[in-house]
Motif scaffolding. Sequence first.
Motif, PDB file in Angstrom:
ATOM      1  N   ARG A 186       0.843  -1.210   0.000  1.00 18.02           N
ATOM      2  CA  ARG A 186       0.000   0.000   0.000  1.00 18.02           C
ATOM      3  C   ARG A 186       0.875   1.257   0.000  1.00 18.02           C
ATOM      4  N   SER A 187       1.955   1.222   0.772  1.00 13.39           N
ATOM      5  CA  SER A 187       2.781   2.418   0.940  1.00 13.39           C
ATOM      6  C   SER A 187       3.502   2.827  -0.338  1.00 13.39           C
ATOM      7  N   ILE A 188       3.703   1.888  -1.268  1.00 18.35           N
ATOM      8  CA  ILE A 188       4.391   2.233  -2.519  1.00 18.35           C
ATOM      9  C   ILE A 188       3.414   2.578  -3.637  1.00 18.35           C
ATOM     10  N   GLY A 189       2.120   2.668  -3.303  1.00 20.64           N
ATOM     11  CA  GLY A 189       1.175   3.216  -4.270  1.00 20.64           C
ATOM     12  C   GLY A 189       0.091   2.309  -4.787  1.00 20.64           C
ATOM     13  N   ALA A 190       0.023   1.057  -4.351  1.00 20.18           N
ATOM     14  CA  ALA A 190      -1.025   0.174  -4.847  1.00 20.18           C
ATOM     15  C   ALA A 190      -2.402   0.706  -4.464  1.00 20.18           C
ATOM     16  N   ASP A 191      -3.344   0.685  -5.407  1.00 19.77           N
ATOM     17  CA  ASP A 191      -4.700   1.139  -5.139  1.00 19.77           C
ATOM     18  C   ASP A 191      -5.477   0.122  -4.312  1.00 19.77           C
ATOM     19  N   ASP A 192      -5.128  -1.140  -4.473  1.00 21.85           N
ATOM     20  CA  ASP A 192      -5.779  -2.204  -3.723  1.00 21.85           C
ATOM     21  C   ASP A 192      -4.741  -3.293  -3.480  1.00 21.85           C
ATOM     22  N   VAL A 193      -4.907  -4.069  -2.420  1.00 22.71           N
ATOM     23  CA  VAL A 193      -3.978  -5.147  -2.098  1.00 22.71           C
ATOM     24  C   VAL A 193      -4.776  -6.398  -1.781  1.00 22.71           C
ATOM     25  N   VAL A 194      -4.372  -7.519  -2.377  1.00 17.78           N
ATOM     26  CA  VAL A 194      -4.973  -8.817  -2.109  1.00 17.78           C
ATOM     27  C   VAL A 194      -3.987  -9.644  -1.290  1.00 17.78           C
ATOM     28  N   ASP A 195      -4.400 -10.046  -0.108  1.00 16.06           N
ATOM     29  CA  ASP A 195      -3.601 -10.935   0.734  1.00 16.06           C
ATOM     30  C   ASP A 195      -3.911 -12.362   0.296  1.00 16.06           C
ATOM     31  N   TYR A 196      -2.969 -12.998  -0.383  1.00 18.37           N
ATOM     32  CA  TYR A 196      -3.266 -14.311  -0.964  1.00 18.37           C
ATOM     33  C   TYR A 196      -3.493 -15.399   0.083  1.00 18.37           C
ATOM     34  N   THR A 197      -3.163 -15.121   1.330  1.00 22.64           N
ATOM     35  CA  THR A 197      -3.402 -16.129   2.372  1.00 22.64           C
ATOM     36  C   THR A 197      -4.863 -16.180   2.798  1.00 22.64           C
ATOM     37  N   VAL A 198      -5.642 -15.154   2.437  1.00 27.49           N
ATOM     38  CA  VAL A 198      -7.049 -15.125   2.857  1.00 27.49           C
ATOM     39  C   VAL A 198      -8.032 -14.973   1.695  1.00 27.49           C
ATOM     40  N   GLU A 199      -7.565 -14.600   0.507  1.00 25.33           N
ATOM     41  CA  GLU A 199      -8.480 -14.485  -0.633  1.00 25.33           C
ATOM     42  C   GLU A 199      -7.777 -14.790  -1.936  1.00 25.33           C
ATOM     43  N   ASP A 200      -8.582 -15.106  -2.953  1.00 22.95           N
ATOM     44  CA  ASP A 200      -8.076 -15.491  -4.263  1.00 22.95           C
ATOM     45  C   ASP A 200      -8.345 -14.365  -5.252  1.00 22.95           C
ATOM     46  N   PHE A 201      -7.298 -13.866  -5.896  1.00 22.16           N
ATOM     47  CA  PHE A 201      -7.477 -12.770  -6.862  1.00 22.16           C
ATOM     48  C   PHE A 201      -8.270 -13.217  -8.079  1.00 22.16           C
ATOM     49  N   ALA A 202      -8.380 -14.527  -8.302  1.00 19.32           N
ATOM     50  CA  ALA A 202      -9.098 -15.048  -9.472  1.00 19.32           C
ATOM     51  C   ALA A 202     -10.464 -15.614  -9.093  1.00 19.32           C
ATOM     52  N   ASP A 203     -11.121 -14.978  -8.094  1.00 20.41           N
ATOM     53  CA  ASP A 203     -12.422 -15.476  -7.654  1.00 20.41           C
ATOM     54  C   ASP A 203     -13.576 -14.980  -8.508  1.00 20.41           C
ATOM     55  N   GLY A 204     -13.284 -14.236  -9.568  1.00 19.14           N
ATOM     56  CA  GLY A 204     -14.310 -13.772 -10.493  1.00 19.14           C
ATOM     57  C   GLY A 204     -14.909 -12.424 -10.146  1.00 19.14           C
ATOM     58  N   LYS A 205     -14.542 -11.848  -9.003  1.00 16.03           N
ATOM     59  CA  LYS A 205     -15.115 -10.555  -8.615  1.00 16.03           C
ATOM     60  C   LYS A 205     -14.546  -9.404  -9.434  1.00 16.03           C
ATOM     61  N   ARG A 206     -13.339  -9.583  -9.953  1.00 11.41           N
ATOM     62  CA  ARG A 206     -12.680  -8.502 -10.693  1.00 11.41           C
ATOM     63  C   ARG A 206     -11.760  -9.096 -11.740  1.00 11.41           C
ATOM     64  N   ARG A 207     -11.677  -8.423 -12.896  1.00  9.44           N
ATOM     65  CA  ARG A 207     -10.780  -8.898 -13.953  1.00  9.44           C
ATOM     66  C   ARG A 207      -9.813  -7.779 -14.333  1.00  9.44           C
ATOM     67  N   TYR A 208      -8.681  -8.187 -14.870  1.00 13.04           N
ATOM     68  CA  TYR A 208      -7.580  -7.255 -15.097  1.00 13.04           C
ATOM     69  C   TYR A 208      -7.147  -7.258 -16.562  1.00 13.04           C
ATOM     70  N   ASP A 209      -6.745  -6.073 -17.023  1.00 12.61           N
ATOM     71  CA  ASP A 209      -6.259  -5.945 -18.403  1.00 12.61           C
ATOM     72  C   ASP A 209      -4.847  -6.512 -18.545  1.00 12.61           C
TER      73      ASP A 209
END
Length: 322
Positions: A186-209
Amino acid sequence: MKAVIRDTYGPADVLRLGEVEQPAPGDDEVVLRVHAAGVDMGVWHLMEGVPYLMRPAIGLRRPRNPLIGTDVAGEVQAIGANVTRVKPGDRVFGTCDGAFAELARTPQDRLAPIPENLTFEQAAALPTSGMTALMALRDAGKVRPGQQVLVIGAGGGVGTFAVQLAKAFGAEVTGVCSTSKVELVRSIGADDVVDYTVEDFADGKRRYDLIVDTAGNRSLSHLRRALTPLGTFVIVGGEEGGRWLAGMDRQLRTVLLGPFTRRRPLVVFAFPKLELLERLAELAEQGKITPVVDKTFPLSEASEAVRELAKGHARGKMVITV
């Protein structure tokens, strides 16, 4: 002069501090008084001699070059007859073969001036990881303003640069990392952060270019589930696949997948380029990227630095001071 050397391939215990002959510059070369040297997974690969497929180039049974270390920052001490880009006393950073030493020799086109706002330690953290991130985003990923970009391994060496570069190019950035690195990302500028130990970035809620995967341990099908229909994913490195391929198998599969999907799968291998170094220096001078240095180690503790790196827990980069 003192330098870290190894006579054989193996774990960090093969590294030792010894005395070697001082280098003299060739016609197109520069000799640096080393102040700091970056530690990256390329050092680990050269130390272990893996993947085995690279051994014909570096030495089949033992290293051809006993010195080790690639990323370097220091002051120019001597120059060759044809060197025009730098002069003795200049503060420079870049790459060489043997950065873990008091002196290092390298061609002049593998060096760039250190921005005034960077320390030697920060500059030494910049070359390989910074160039890799820049190639992944700008050259391979063709990142554009307004795109949704996902950086996997956002708290590591390449990842911390990838997050900052994507923001500098105008993208909206989501970083994937472990719990201990969430605040750093977060401190280096990320707009959002996914903690892979508690959630899956590929759960279908959001897609990336664009997805830049610096962690190297997720399946290609898993990455595709998080992409937009015409999105791009870029594979950077990878440590799985056994000692013969050591991650190259994943990159080969990525290349072979290309013709069979609308999503653009790409791979990146970092090669030293003056233009990349100069662009990174420019962005650092403008304050758009700042190297994240986790720990520093004296030259005598280089083996411990590489051992720590191999554990995969580094927050940004680790640096050796000389």
